[in-house]
Design a protein around this motif. Structure first.
Motif, PDB file in Angstrom:
ATOM      1  N   VAL A   7       0.850  -1.191   0.000  1.00 43.03           N
ATOM      2  CA  VAL A   7       0.000   0.000   0.000  1.00 43.03           C
ATOM      3  C   VAL A   7       0.888   1.244   0.000  1.00 43.03           C
ATOM      4  O   VAL A   7       1.908   1.282   0.685  1.00 43.03           O
ATOM      5  CB  VAL A   7      -0.899   0.012   1.274  1.00 43.03           C
ATOM      6  CG1 VAL A   7      -1.703   1.296   1.370  1.00 43.03           C
ATOM      7  CG2 VAL A   7      -1.820  -1.186   1.306  1.00 43.03           C
ATOM      8  N   GLU A   8       0.514   2.271  -0.777  1.00 40.92           N
ATOM      9  CA  GLU A   8       1.225   3.549  -0.751  1.00 40.92           C
ATOM     10  C   GLU A   8       0.389   4.550   0.033  1.00 40.92           C
ATOM     11  O   GLU A   8      -0.810   4.674  -0.214  1.00 40.92           O
ATOM     12  CB  GLU A   8       1.449   4.065  -2.181  1.00 40.92           C
ATOM     13  CG  GLU A   8       2.561   3.338  -2.884  1.00 40.92           C
ATOM     14  CD  GLU A   8       2.750   3.766  -4.333  1.00 40.92           C
ATOM     15  OE1 GLU A   8       3.731   3.346  -4.937  1.00 40.92           O
ATOM     16  OE2 GLU A   8       1.896   4.512  -4.854  1.00 40.92           O
ATOM     17  N   CYS A   9       1.055   5.253   0.949  1.00 41.40           N
ATOM     18  CA  CYS A   9       0.316   6.127   1.871  1.00 41.40           C
ATOM     19  C   CYS A   9       0.563   7.606   1.632  1.00 41.40           C
ATOM     20  O   CYS A   9       1.670   8.013   1.318  1.00 41.40           O
ATOM     21  CB  CYS A   9       0.724   5.827   3.303  1.00 41.40           C
ATOM     22  SG  CYS A   9       0.109   4.275   3.863  1.00 41.40           S
ATOM     23  N   LYS A 106       1.023   6.356  11.381  1.00 38.23           N
ATOM     24  CA  LYS A 106      -0.343   6.086  10.924  1.00 38.23           C
ATOM     25  C   LYS A 106      -0.691   4.598  11.081  1.00 38.23           C
ATOM     26  O   LYS A 106      -1.748   4.245  11.611  1.00 38.23           O
ATOM     27  CB  LYS A 106      -0.437   6.492   9.445  1.00 38.23           C
ATOM     28  CG  LYS A 106      -1.796   6.432   8.830  1.00 38.23           C
ATOM     29  CD  LYS A 106      -1.693   6.921   7.377  1.00 38.23           C
ATOM     30  CE  LYS A 106      -3.034   6.974   6.680  1.00 38.23           C
ATOM     31  NZ  LYS A 106      -2.904   7.488   5.301  1.00 38.23           N
ATOM     32  N   MET A 110      -3.476   2.788  13.722  1.00 47.65           N
ATOM     33  CA  MET A 110      -4.574   1.933  13.257  1.00 47.65           C
ATOM     34  C   MET A 110      -4.466   0.514  13.818  1.00 47.65           C
ATOM     35  O   MET A 110      -5.466  -0.106  14.155  1.00 47.65           O
ATOM     36  CB  MET A 110      -4.604   1.898  11.729  1.00 47.65           C
ATOM     37  CG  MET A 110      -5.135   3.184  11.143  1.00 47.65           C
ATOM     38  SD  MET A 110      -5.337   3.123   9.357  1.00 47.65           S
ATOM     39  CE  MET A 110      -6.825   2.170   9.192  1.00 47.65           C
TER      40      MET A 110
ATOM     41  N   TRP B  33      -7.789  -4.382   6.492  1.00 48.85           N
ATOM     42  CA  TRP B  33      -7.757  -3.012   7.028  1.00 48.85           C
ATOM     43  C   TRP B  33      -6.578  -2.189   6.494  1.00 48.85           C
ATOM     44  O   TRP B  33      -6.598  -0.963   6.565  1.00 48.85           O
ATOM     45  CB  TRP B  33      -7.754  -3.018   8.562  1.00 48.85           C
ATOM     46  CG  TRP B  33      -6.555  -3.649   9.215  1.00 48.85           C
ATOM     47  CD1 TRP B  33      -6.383  -4.963   9.499  1.00 48.85           C
ATOM     48  CD2 TRP B  33      -5.385  -2.991   9.676  1.00 48.85           C
ATOM     49  NE1 TRP B  33      -5.170  -5.166  10.108  1.00 48.85           N
ATOM     50  CE2 TRP B  33      -4.541  -3.977  10.240  1.00 48.85           C
ATOM     51  CE3 TRP B  33      -4.948  -1.662   9.697  1.00 48.85           C
ATOM     52  CZ2 TRP B  33      -3.298  -3.674  10.804  1.00 48.85           C
ATOM     53  CZ3 TRP B  33      -3.718  -1.356  10.255  1.00 48.85           C
ATOM     54  CH2 TRP B  33      -2.898  -2.354  10.796  1.00 48.85           C
ATOM     55  N   PHE B  34      -5.577  -2.835   5.907  1.00 49.02           N
ATOM     56  CA  PHE B  34      -4.446  -2.091   5.336  1.00 49.02           C
ATOM     57  C   PHE B  34      -4.881  -1.213   4.155  1.00 49.02           C
ATOM     58  O   PHE B  34      -4.241  -0.215   3.852  1.00 49.02           O
ATOM     59  CB  PHE B  34      -3.330  -3.056   4.888  1.00 49.02           C
ATOM     60  CG  PHE B  34      -2.429  -3.451   6.019  1.00 49.02           C
ATOM     61  CD1 PHE B  34      -1.311  -2.695   6.322  1.00 49.02           C
ATOM     62  CD2 PHE B  34      -2.723  -4.541   6.803  1.00 49.02           C
ATOM     63  CE1 PHE B  34      -0.496  -3.042   7.381  1.00 49.02           C
ATOM     64  CE2 PHE B  34      -1.919  -4.895   7.864  1.00 49.02           C
ATOM     65  CZ  PHE B  34      -0.796  -4.138   8.162  1.00 49.02           C
ATOM     66  N   GLN B  35      -5.984  -1.598   3.539  1.00 50.80           N
ATOM     67  CA  GLN B  35      -6.488  -0.791   2.417  1.00 50.80           C
ATOM     68  C   GLN B  35      -6.900   0.599   2.876  1.00 50.80           C
ATOM     69  O   GLN B  35      -6.930   1.530   2.081  1.00 50.80           O
ATOM     70  CB  GLN B  35      -7.675  -1.497   1.760  1.00 50.80           C
ATOM     71  CG  GLN B  35      -7.272  -2.809   1.107  1.00 50.80           C
ATOM     72  CD  GLN B  35      -8.473  -3.601   0.625  1.00 50.80           C
ATOM     73  OE1 GLN B  35      -9.469  -3.039   0.208  1.00 50.80           O
ATOM     74  NE2 GLN B  35      -8.378  -4.920   0.681  1.00 50.80           N
ATOM     75  N   LYS B  36      -7.216   0.738   4.151  1.00 51.51           N
ATOM     76  CA  LYS B  36      -7.613   2.046   4.695  1.00 51.51           C
ATOM     77  C   LYS B  36      -6.411   2.959   4.904  1.00 51.51           C
ATOM     78  O   LYS B  36      -6.562   4.146   5.120  1.00 51.51           O
ATOM     79  CB  LYS B  36      -8.361   1.857   6.020  1.00 51.51           C
ATOM     80  CG  LYS B  36      -9.712   1.217   5.839  1.00 51.51           C
ATOM     81  CD  LYS B  36     -10.441   1.120   7.153  1.00 51.51           C
ATOM     82  CE  LYS B  36     -11.823   0.478   6.934  1.00 51.51           C
ATOM     83  NZ  LYS B  36     -12.488   0.161   8.160  1.00 51.51           N
ATOM     84  N   LEU B  37      -5.217   2.383   4.868  1.00 54.08           N
ATOM     85  CA  LEU B  37      -4.004   3.187   5.082  1.00 54.08           C
ATOM     86  C   LEU B  37      -3.626   4.005   3.848  1.00 54.08           C
ATOM     87  O   LEU B  37      -2.934   5.007   3.946  1.00 54.08           O
ATOM     88  CB  LEU B  37      -2.829   2.272   5.440  1.00 54.08           C
ATOM     89  CG  LEU B  37      -2.777   1.771   6.875  1.00 54.08           C
ATOM     90  CD1 LEU B  37      -1.740   0.670   6.998  1.00 54.08           C
ATOM     91  CD2 LEU B  37      -2.455   2.898   7.833  1.00 54.08           C
ATOM     92  N   GLY B  38      -4.040   3.582   2.681  1.00 54.23           N
ATOM     93  CA  GLY B  38      -3.663   4.313   1.467  1.00 54.23           C
ATOM     94  C   GLY B  38      -4.092   3.559   0.226  1.00 54.23           C
ATOM     95  O   GLY B  38      -5.033   2.778   0.255  1.00 54.23           O
TER      96      GLY B  38
END
Lengths: 135, 63
Positions: A7-9, A106, A110, B33-38
């Motif tokens: 995932v890219e944040c 972040k 979470m 839930w990692f999809q909510k990070l970005g």
């Protein structure tokens, strides 16, 4: 192991941005936070506005080269950096570290909300988080 | 469910997460839930994903 996710944040929370800025050496006492964007001072930054600002004195102490304020403006929910040309070399070297620490803050927040115990380590420019759940 | 997630953050905020200690498709739920990070850029299964979940049989058969 059986599943991986990449995932890219973006940085969306002020507290995460400040964690990142502390990691690259800024003193949080000199980080200004504005609900309404304030004007950045300095030659190249003149006219630009930002919600989180490091004034040029503190910017120069950390970067060793800057002549203007460093700012982060919230645009469409994420912080966008305003970096003067005089600080650009420093920024290019430290950007990833700043974003990595902000992202770790972040992810940690979470994970804790979901009941994980979190331990953080650093190795070769990367941050490793171990998230453990024992129930 | 007891498990561990190994998270590596690099390249200016890229997160790579791997689930440990869980076999089978159930681990998909653990990383949702990692999809909510970005923005998700990749997702996949390691070899353990295709293992069947272990089933314990406690019945003793005497001949």
């Amino acid at each position: 192991m059986s599943e991986y996710t990449i995932v890219e944040c973006d940085i969306e929370e002020e507290s995460h941005l400040i964690t990142g800025l502390k990691a690259v050496g800024f003193n949080p006492e000199f980080i200004e936070v504005h609900n309404a964007p304030a004007t950045l001072q300095g030659y190249h930054g003149a006219g630009a506005k930002a919600n989180v600002i490091i004034r040029k004195e503190e910017a120069r102490r950390v970067t060793g080269c800057g002549y203007s304020d460093i700012g982060f403006e919230k645009v469409d929910g994420a912080y966008k950096a305003h970096i003067d040309r005089s600080s650009q070399t420093w920024w290019n070297k430290n950007r990833d570290t700043m974003y990595n620490h902000a992202t770790a803050a972040k992810a940690t927040e979470m994970a804790k909300k979901r009941g994980y115990r979190v331990t953080q380590t650093e190795e070769e420019g990367r941050i490793r988080l171990k998230l453990r759940k024992s129930y | 469910m007891k498990h561990e997630i190994d998270v590596v953050i690099s390249d200016g905020g890229k997160i790579e997460a791997t689930v440990n200690g869980v076999e089978g498709p159930v681990c998909k739920d653990l990383t949702k839930w990692f999809q909510k990070l970005g923005k998700m850029v990749d997702k996949g299964a390691t070899k353990d994903m295709y293992k069947k979940e272990k089933v314990r049989i406690g019945e003793k058969v005497e001949l």
